[in-house]
Write a protein that holds these residues in place. Structure first.
Motif, PDB file in Angstrom:
ATOM      1  N   LEU A  94       0.837  -1.207   0.000  1.00 43.43           N
ATOM      2  CA  LEU A  94       0.000   0.000   0.000  1.00 43.43           C
ATOM      3  C   LEU A  94       0.870   1.256   0.000  1.00 43.43           C
ATOM      4  O   LEU A  94       0.544   2.243  -0.663  1.00 43.43           O
ATOM      5  CB  LEU A  94      -0.933  -0.009   1.209  1.00 43.43           C
ATOM      6  N   SER A  98       0.854   3.886  -3.053  1.00 41.59           N
ATOM      7  CA  SER A  98       0.549   5.283  -2.735  1.00 41.59           C
ATOM      8  C   SER A  98       1.641   6.215  -3.231  1.00 41.59           C
ATOM      9  O   SER A  98       1.363   7.315  -3.723  1.00 41.59           O
ATOM     10  CB  SER A  98       0.366   5.449  -1.225  1.00 41.59           C
ATOM     11  N   PHE A 128     -13.418   3.514  -8.007  1.00 42.83           N
ATOM     12  CA  PHE A 128     -13.295   2.416  -7.050  1.00 42.83           C
ATOM     13  C   PHE A 128     -13.474   1.067  -7.728  1.00 42.83           C
ATOM     14  O   PHE A 128     -12.653   0.157  -7.561  1.00 42.83           O
ATOM     15  CB  PHE A 128     -14.325   2.570  -5.928  1.00 42.83           C
ATOM     16  N   PRO A 156      -8.751   8.083  -1.446  1.00 41.08           N
ATOM     17  CA  PRO A 156      -9.371   7.045  -0.601  1.00 41.08           C
ATOM     18  C   PRO A 156      -9.938   5.892  -1.424  1.00 41.08           C
ATOM     19  O   PRO A 156      -9.794   4.728  -1.041  1.00 41.08           O
ATOM     20  CB  PRO A 156     -10.469   7.805   0.146  1.00 41.08           C
ATOM     21  N   ALA A 157     -10.590   6.209  -2.564  1.00 40.94           N
ATOM     22  CA  ALA A 157     -11.143   5.150  -3.412  1.00 40.94           C
ATOM     23  C   ALA A 157     -10.023   4.270  -3.957  1.00 40.94           C
ATOM     24  O   ALA A 157     -10.124   3.033  -3.967  1.00 40.94           O
ATOM     25  CB  ALA A 157     -11.943   5.757  -4.556  1.00 40.94           C
ATOM     26  N   PHE A 159      -6.991   3.830  -2.655  1.00 44.71           N
ATOM     27  CA  PHE A 159      -6.321   3.130  -1.561  1.00 44.71           C
ATOM     28  C   PHE A 159      -7.136   1.925  -1.095  1.00 44.71           C
ATOM     29  O   PHE A 159      -6.612   0.814  -0.942  1.00 44.71           O
ATOM     30  CB  PHE A 159      -6.089   4.104  -0.404  1.00 44.71           C
ATOM     31  N   ILE A 160      -8.438   2.137  -0.864  1.00 48.94           N
ATOM     32  CA  ILE A 160      -9.288   1.056  -0.362  1.00 48.94           C
ATOM     33  C   ILE A 160      -9.456  -0.037  -1.404  1.00 48.94           C
ATOM     34  O   ILE A 160      -9.384  -1.236  -1.089  1.00 48.94           O
ATOM     35  CB  ILE A 160     -10.660   1.613   0.071  1.00 48.94           C
ATOM     36  N   ALA A 161      -9.650   0.340  -2.667  1.00 52.15           N
ATOM     37  CA  ALA A 161      -9.791  -0.659  -3.731  1.00 52.15           C
ATOM     38  C   ALA A 161      -8.498  -1.451  -3.913  1.00 52.15           C
ATOM     39  O   ALA A 161      -8.535  -2.653  -4.188  1.00 52.15           O
ATOM     40  CB  ALA A 161     -10.175   0.024  -5.045  1.00 52.15           C
ATOM     41  N   THR A 162      -7.365  -0.787  -3.747  1.00 51.36           N
ATOM     42  CA  THR A 162      -6.081  -1.472  -3.841  1.00 51.36           C
ATOM     43  C   THR A 162      -5.919  -2.490  -2.715  1.00 51.36           C
ATOM     44  O   THR A 162      -5.467  -3.618  -2.943  1.00 51.36           O
ATOM     45  CB  THR A 162      -4.928  -0.458  -3.794  1.00 51.36           C
ATOM     46  N   ALA A 163      -6.313  -2.102  -1.505  1.00 50.14           N
ATOM     47  CA  ALA A 163      -6.204  -3.004  -0.356  1.00 50.14           C
ATOM     48  C   ALA A 163      -7.107  -4.226  -0.523  1.00 50.14           C
ATOM     49  O   ALA A 163      -6.676  -5.365  -0.313  1.00 50.14           O
ATOM     50  CB  ALA A 163      -6.554  -2.266   0.926  1.00 50.14           C
ATOM     51  N   ILE A 164      -8.348  -3.987  -0.929  1.00 52.23           N
ATOM     52  CA  ILE A 164      -9.301  -5.095  -1.068  1.00 52.23           C
ATOM     53  C   ILE A 164      -8.965  -5.960  -2.277  1.00 52.23           C
ATOM     54  O   ILE A 164      -8.893  -7.194  -2.187  1.00 52.23           O
ATOM     55  CB  ILE A 164     -10.742  -4.560  -1.181  1.00 52.23           C
TER      56      ILE A 164
END
Length: 220
Positions: A94, A98, A128, A156-157, A159-164
């Motif tokens: 992440l 980033s 996302f 944020p979209a 980052f979260i989509a990358t994590a999931i």
């Protein structure tokens, strides 16, 4: 002010380009490929007491030098096993993604409104969902990172989509690394068949889920 900012962007881009070309030329002369160079670095830090710190540093350098991510993920599992390996891999991945996003966002020049590829068009309209599906189907990570930053989609979209979206493949890679027996070397590996089988099953499941999401994205 705008002119000064533009020149600073060109300066950063020129330095990055020069460093990238120099790295690849030296690597080709010594190791033959970036993968071989990266494997050599990882072998050197495998027994180092601060190996985890060097590993994080390589993760952060990776998007700047366009190094392959798969070897890093597998090595993280090899060095730390499943629990800590997954924690380190997720955190460092992440951070790496980033950094690439922020660099591309900084370097982007305004004024481009032309339509591009389907990926870029979807990133503009459905950030996302597009990043999520791109991670699941293993679209080259640097392409997604830099395109997302250049288009200035919501961080944020992204980052979260990358994590999931990146988690299933990451678990599979860390499990593959955990299954390695003996020293870390991609050539002539000895694998624990059970752990390796689980990692393959995760990758196959990942592809199935990605296909379902991609169809829904097209319909929507």
């Amino acid at each position: 002010m705008k002119r000064s900012r533009r020149w600073s962007r060109f300066g950063v881009l020129a330095l990055w380009g020069a460093g990238l070309v120099a790295f690849w030329l030296v690597t080709r002369a010594r190791e033959g490929s970036a993968g071989a160079q990266l494997e050599g670095w990882l072998q050197a830090i495998a027994t180092h007491p601060l190996g985890w710190l060097w590993l994080v540093g390589i993760y952060l350098l990776r998007p700047l030098l366009l190094l392959p991510m798969t070897i890093l993920t597998v090595f993280t599992g090899f060095l730390f096993d499943l629990g800590w390996g997954l924690a380190y891999a997720l955190t460092a991945t992440l951070a790496s993604a980033s950094l690439a996003y922020l660099l591309a966002r900084f370097l982007r020049l305004r004024g481009s409104s032309q339509r591009g590829t389907a990926l870029l068009d979807n990133l503009r309209s459905r950030a996302f969902e597009t990043v999520l599906v791109a991670r699941l189907v293993s679209v080259p990570g640097d392409l997604v990172n830099y395109a997302s930053g250049a288009l200035r989609i919501s961080f944020p979209a992204f980052f979260i989509a990358t994590a999931i979206g990146g988690l299933p493949g990451m678990v599979a890679g860390v499990l593959a690394g955990t299954s390695i027996e003996g020293g870390f070397r991609f050539g002539g590996l000895r694998l624990d068949p059970w752990l390796f089988g689980v990692s393959v099953a995760l990758l196959l499941g990942n592809l199935v889920v990605a296909q379902v999401l991609r169809r829904r994205l097209r319909r929507g």
